[in-house]
Design a protein around this motif. Structure first.
Motif, PDB file in Angstrom:
ATOM      1  N   ALA A 152     -58.648 -82.699  16.266  1.00  0.00           N
ATOM      2  CA  ALA A 152     -58.485 -83.069  17.846  1.00  0.00           C
ATOM      3  C   ALA A 152     -56.964 -83.129  18.027  1.00  0.00           C
ATOM      4  O   ALA A 152     -56.138 -83.502  17.012  1.00  0.00           O
ATOM      5  N   THR A 153     -56.480 -82.728  19.265  1.00  0.00           N
ATOM      6  CA  THR A 153     -55.145 -83.025  19.626  1.00  0.00           C
ATOM      7  C   THR A 153     -55.215 -83.380  21.127  1.00  0.00           C
ATOM      8  O   THR A 153     -56.256 -83.138  21.528  1.00  0.00           O
ATOM      9  N   LEU A 159     -51.578 -87.289  20.547  1.00  0.00           N
ATOM     10  CA  LEU A 159     -52.687 -87.828  19.852  1.00  0.00           C
ATOM     11  C   LEU A 159     -53.441 -86.721  18.702  1.00  0.00           C
ATOM     12  O   LEU A 159     -54.551 -86.573  19.088  1.00  0.00           O
ATOM     13  N   PRO A 160     -52.837 -86.348  17.557  1.00  0.00           N
ATOM     14  CA  PRO A 160     -53.625 -85.593  16.747  1.00  0.00           C
ATOM     15  C   PRO A 160     -54.433 -86.298  15.838  1.00  0.00           C
ATOM     16  O   PRO A 160     -53.933 -87.568  15.555  1.00  0.00           O
ATOM     17  N   GLY A 161     -55.581 -85.729  15.409  1.00  0.00           N
ATOM     18  CA  GLY A 161     -56.491 -86.590  14.672  1.00  0.00           C
ATOM     19  C   GLY A 161     -57.613 -85.642  14.182  1.00  0.00           C
ATOM     20  O   GLY A 161     -57.568 -84.395  14.467  1.00  0.00           O
ATOM     21  N   ARG A 217     -51.700 -95.878  14.575  1.00  0.00           N
ATOM     22  CA  ARG A 217     -53.024 -95.437  14.328  1.00  0.00           C
ATOM     23  C   ARG A 217     -54.101 -95.985  14.614  1.00  0.00           C
ATOM     24  O   ARG A 217     -54.331 -97.178  14.819  1.00  0.00           O
ATOM     25  N   ASN A 240     -57.822 -84.705  25.807  1.00  0.00           N
ATOM     26  CA  ASN A 240     -57.832 -84.090  24.280  1.00  0.00           C
ATOM     27  C   ASN A 240     -58.667 -82.640  24.285  1.00  0.00           C
ATOM     28  O   ASN A 240     -59.352 -82.426  25.199  1.00  0.00           O
ATOM     29  N   GLN A 270     -62.519 -99.905  18.521  1.00  0.00           N
ATOM     30  CA  GLN A 270     -61.527 -99.134  17.739  1.00  0.00           C
ATOM     31  C   GLN A 270     -60.833-100.587  16.984  1.00  0.00           C
ATOM     32  O   GLN A 270     -60.719-101.585  17.150  1.00  0.00           O
ATOM     33  N   GLU A 314     -63.725 -91.489  14.301  1.00  0.00           N
ATOM     34  CA  GLU A 314     -62.536 -90.665  14.652  1.00  0.00           C
ATOM     35  C   GLU A 314     -61.183 -91.550  13.956  1.00  0.00           C
ATOM     36  O   GLU A 314     -61.125 -92.458  13.894  1.00  0.00           O
ATOM     37  N   TYR A 315     -60.374 -90.655  13.610  1.00  0.00           N
ATOM     38  CA  TYR A 315     -59.112 -91.271  13.157  1.00  0.00           C
ATOM     39  C   TYR A 315     -57.959 -90.640  13.868  1.00  0.00           C
ATOM     40  O   TYR A 315     -57.918 -89.343  13.846  1.00  0.00           O
ATOM     41  N   ARG A 316     -57.017 -91.280  14.694  1.00  0.00           N
ATOM     42  CA  ARG A 316     -55.937 -90.476  15.366  1.00  0.00           C
ATOM     43  C   ARG A 316     -54.486 -91.294  15.089  1.00  0.00           C
ATOM     44  O   ARG A 316     -54.661 -92.379  14.771  1.00  0.00           O
ATOM     45  N   ILE A 331     -51.248 -91.713  16.630  1.00  0.00           N
ATOM     46  CA  ILE A 331     -50.388 -91.791  17.969  1.00  0.00           C
ATOM     47  C   ILE A 331     -48.983 -91.830  17.883  1.00  0.00           C
ATOM     48  O   ILE A 331     -48.425 -92.619  17.490  1.00  0.00           O
TER      49      ILE A 331
END
Length: 182
Positions: A117-118, A138-140, A172, A100, A53, A156-158, A160
């Protein structure tokens, strides 16, 4: 003393050894591994993901892993995740443990399966002279890319969002990894 039926200890040992030194147990485990690698995952697939990441601010490198279970023909995925981004001069380290939910597109489009995602979990930030542990959301969004058989790439992009008194307010994370589905 060996019996006439088994041919003694040597006869028994010879029967337990298969192709070039493999025992029956080793051959069986090898066959199970081959089947797991080359079969198509079922609707209730278990997934293991390892990822690298990049967390911001500070462009900090990190690692993580996730264990997931897909339900309802892989539309809904439940996942447990651990990730850690190292500390930089201006940014504290960040460790996250989260649960998640992924809502995955039910059809594959050009080998891609996008998802929303959440998540909810705990975070821990540590700097040279301070630390904070509290809750986070953590939405994304992201996508699975089918590589072949049970192997998928995942990006993936989240966002935080940290509660409590975080050392840095909002983080992020972008990650890329490999997922093996069983």
């Amino acid at each position: 003393m060996g019996s006439a039926r088994t041919g003694g200890t040597e006869g028994l040992m010879k029967r337990r050894v298969l192709l070039k030194g493999l025992t029956r147990r080793q051959a069986f485990l090898g066959l199970v591994l081959l089947i797991a690698l080359f079969r198509t995952p079922s609707a209730s697939a278990i997934g293991l993901t390892g990822f690298l990441q990049n967390a911001s601010p500070g462009s900090r490198a990190g690692i993580g892993f996730a264990v997931s279970m897909s339900l309802f023909t892989e539309i809904l995925t439940l996942e447990g995740e651990y990730s850690r981004a190292r500390a930089e001069i201006a940014s504290p380290s960040l460790t996250i443990w989260s649960g998640n939910i992924l809502l995955v597109l039910p059809v594959e489009v050009v080998r891609l399966r996008p998802y929303l995602a959440t998540g909810f979990g705990f975070y821990r930030q540590i700097a040279a002279d301070a630390s904070e542990t509290s809750f986070c959301t953590l939405p994304g969004f992201g996508t699975y890319v089918r590589l072949g058989g049970p192997l998928h790439a995942r990006v993936e992009y989240r966002f935080i969002r940290m509660r409590g008194n975080p050392l840095q307010q909002e983080q992020r994370r972008f990650y890329g990894g490999l997922t093996l589905k069983f």
